[in-house]
Structure formats: C-alpha cells, structure tokens
Design a protein around this motif. Structure first.
Motif, short mmCIF file in Angstrom:
data_model
loop_
_atom_site.label_atom_id
_atom_site.label_comp_id
_atom_site.label_asym_id
_atom_site.label_seq_id
_atom_site.Cartn_x
_atom_site.Cartn_y
_atom_site.Cartn_z
N PHE A 2 -26.83 45.83 -134.46
CA PHE A 2 -27.17 45.48 -133.08
C PHE A 2 -28.22 44.37 -133.09
O PHE A 2 -29.21 44.45 -133.80
CB PHE A 2 -27.75 46.70 -132.35
CG PHE A 2 -26.82 47.87 -132.28
CD1 PHE A 2 -25.65 47.80 -131.53
CD2 PHE A 2 -27.10 49.04 -132.95
CE1 PHE A 2 -24.79 48.89 -131.45
CE2 PHE A 2 -26.25 50.14 -132.87
CZ PHE A 2 -25.09 50.06 -132.12
N ARG A 3 -27.98 43.35 -132.27
CA ARG A 3 -28.95 42.26 -132.16
C ARG A 3 -28.91 41.68 -130.75
O ARG A 3 -27.93 41.81 -130.05
CB ARG A 3 -28.69 41.18 -133.20
CG ARG A 3 -27.32 40.53 -133.08
CD ARG A 3 -27.10 39.43 -134.11
NE ARG A 3 -27.00 39.89 -135.47
CZ ARG A 3 -25.87 40.26 -136.07
NH1 ARG A 3 -24.73 40.22 -135.42
NH2 ARG A 3 -25.87 40.65 -137.32
N GLY A 4 -30.01 41.07 -130.37
CA GLY A 4 -30.07 40.41 -129.07
C GLY A 4 -30.71 41.26 -128.00
O GLY A 4 -31.17 42.37 -128.23
N ASN A 5 -30.72 40.70 -126.79
CA ASN A 5 -31.38 41.28 -125.64
C ASN A 5 -30.42 41.24 -124.46
O ASN A 5 -29.81 40.21 -124.19
CB ASN A 5 -32.64 40.47 -125.34
CG ASN A 5 -33.20 40.71 -123.96
OD1 ASN A 5 -32.99 41.75 -123.35
ND2 ASN A 5 -33.92 39.73 -123.46
N HIS A 6 -30.32 42.36 -123.78
CA HIS A 6 -29.46 42.44 -122.60
C HIS A 6 -30.21 43.13 -121.47
O HIS A 6 -30.39 44.35 -121.50
CB HIS A 6 -28.17 43.21 -122.91
CG HIS A 6 -27.31 42.53 -123.92
ND1 HIS A 6 -26.41 41.56 -123.57
CD2 HIS A 6 -27.24 42.66 -125.26
CE1 HIS A 6 -25.80 41.12 -124.67
NE2 HIS A 6 -26.30 41.77 -125.70
N PRO A 7 -30.67 42.36 -120.47
CA PRO A 7 -31.30 42.98 -119.30
C PRO A 7 -30.26 43.82 -118.55
O PRO A 7 -29.10 43.43 -118.44
CB PRO A 7 -31.75 41.79 -118.46
CG PRO A 7 -31.78 40.63 -119.39
CD PRO A 7 -30.71 40.90 -120.41
N THR A 8 -30.68 44.96 -118.05
CA THR A 8 -29.79 45.84 -117.29
C THR A 8 -30.64 46.74 -116.41
O THR A 8 -31.83 46.50 -116.23
CB THR A 8 -28.85 46.62 -118.24
OG1 THR A 8 -27.85 47.29 -117.47
CG2 THR A 8 -29.60 47.60 -119.11
N ARG A 9 -30.03 47.78 -115.87
CA ARG A 9 -30.75 48.72 -114.99
C ARG A 9 -30.46 50.15 -115.41
O ARG A 9 -29.40 50.45 -115.94
CB ARG A 9 -30.30 48.54 -113.54
CG ARG A 9 -30.72 47.24 -112.91
CD ARG A 9 -30.44 47.17 -111.42
NE ARG A 9 -31.01 48.25 -110.64
CZ ARG A 9 -32.29 48.36 -110.29
NH1 ARG A 9 -33.15 47.44 -110.66
NH2 ARG A 9 -32.72 49.37 -109.57
N VAL A 10 -31.44 51.00 -115.12
CA VAL A 10 -31.25 52.44 -115.23
C VAL A 10 -31.08 52.93 -113.80
O VAL A 10 -31.90 52.61 -112.93
CB VAL A 10 -32.46 53.12 -115.91
CG1 VAL A 10 -32.32 54.63 -115.87
CG2 VAL A 10 -32.60 52.63 -117.35
N ASP A 11 -30.00 53.67 -113.53
CA ASP A 11 -29.74 54.09 -112.15
C ASP A 11 -30.68 55.23 -111.73
O ASP A 11 -31.47 55.74 -112.53
CB ASP A 11 -28.26 54.43 -111.94
CG ASP A 11 -27.80 55.71 -112.62
OD1 ASP A 11 -28.63 56.55 -113.03
OD2 ASP A 11 -26.56 55.88 -112.73
N GLU A 12 -30.57 55.63 -110.47
CA GLU A 12 -31.48 56.64 -109.91
C GLU A 12 -31.33 58.01 -110.58
O GLU A 12 -32.23 58.84 -110.49
CB GLU A 12 -31.28 56.76 -108.39
CG GLU A 12 -29.92 57.28 -107.95
CD GLU A 12 -28.80 56.23 -107.99
OE1 GLU A 12 -27.63 56.64 -107.89
OE2 GLU A 12 -29.09 55.03 -108.13
N LYS A 13 -30.22 58.24 -111.27
CA LYS A 13 -30.02 59.50 -111.98
C LYS A 13 -30.49 59.43 -113.43
O LYS A 13 -30.37 60.39 -114.17
CB LYS A 13 -28.55 59.91 -111.93
CG LYS A 13 -28.08 60.24 -110.53
CD LYS A 13 -26.63 60.67 -110.54
CE LYS A 13 -26.17 60.99 -109.12
NZ LYS A 13 -24.75 61.37 -109.09
N GLY A 14 -31.01 58.26 -113.84
CA GLY A 14 -31.52 58.11 -115.20
C GLY A 14 -30.47 57.69 -116.21
O GLY A 14 -30.70 57.78 -117.41
#
Length: 146
Positions: A2-14
């Motif tokens: 695994f390499r690199g960076n990926h912005p994302t979101r954690v939803d309201e349920k975690g």
C-alpha cells in the motif's frame, strides 16, 4: 504493498469506504477480514488479517513478561477490533478509536506498505507542520540507503 494518500470521509455510522486503489489491492491479495487498531490513539491502523498475523508471530517470540510487549498489547487491544469489509467496501472503525483519533468526517488514508493508516486530515497537516523532516531524519534514512 500500500502506498500513497487518498482523502475520504468516515460516515455518521463510523464506516470508512476503502479508497478504490487500496480496495483493489485488498481484493487481489487479501480478503475481507481486518484488524483495526492503534498504538497511540491518534491514528487508526487497518491491517489485513494476514498482515496482522505476521505482527502476532513476531510478538509470540517475545517473552510475555517483557514490559514493552505488555504495553504494546495493552494499546493495540484497547483500540483494536476485528472487522469485516462489507459488500460496499466499507469497514467500521471501532468507536473508541474514532473518538480518540477524531477520525470522523474528512480523513486521509495513507498506504503504509503492509497496512493502511487513517488520520484526521487537519490534525495530520498540523502534525506535519510541527514535526518537519530534519537533517537527522534524512541521515537516519540514508543509513538504510534512502
């Protein structure tokens, strides 16, 4: 790997939807089971189960009375849980870890070779500013040929 960076979101349920690049590698090499933990409560570490089992094999070689082993196990077990990726490619981050690491909403997912690291985006940027690479860091890496 695994390499690199990926912005994302954690939803309201975690739940964290694994970024496509990382999910593809997971589908090819691993499976749907993970151990999610932290050594410091500041970031979440997502280990494919096979990679976590390698850590456990190394731990098994350390005597149980070793205080560093005890501290390590206390932390990774306190924050850690086994999870299974759902059909949409999401994993549920343990609540205690979500709260401690503040990994809700906008997060960054980093490839750390054998596992993924999930950090609060703003906290990570602040930490990088407070702890820049130093000449000593570069020298230490140079000793390994980097």
């Amino acid at each position: 790997m695994f390499r690199g960076n990926h912005p994302t979101r954690v939803d309201e349920k975690g739940r964290l939807k694994l970024p496509a690049d990382f999910k593809r590698r997971i589908d090819e090499q691993y499976g749907s089971q993970f151990f999610i933990t932290s050594k410091d409560g500041k970031v979440a570490e997502i280990y494919p189960l096979q990679e976590w089992e390698k850590v456990e094999q190394k731990l098994a070689q350390i005597p149980n009375m070793n205080p560093a082993k005890k501290k390590f196990l206390d932390r990774v077990n306190y924050y850690g849980q086994m999870v299974e990726m759902d059909a949409q490619g999401r994993v549920l981050l343990p609540q205690i870890l979500r709260e401690s690491a503040q990994v809700t909403g906008d997060v960054v997912v980093f490839g750390m070779q054998s596992y993924l690291e999930v950090a609060n985006h703003e906290a990570f940027k602040q930490n990088m500013e407070l702890n820049p690479m130093t000449a000593e860091d570069e020298q230490a890496l140079a000793e390994f040929g980097l």
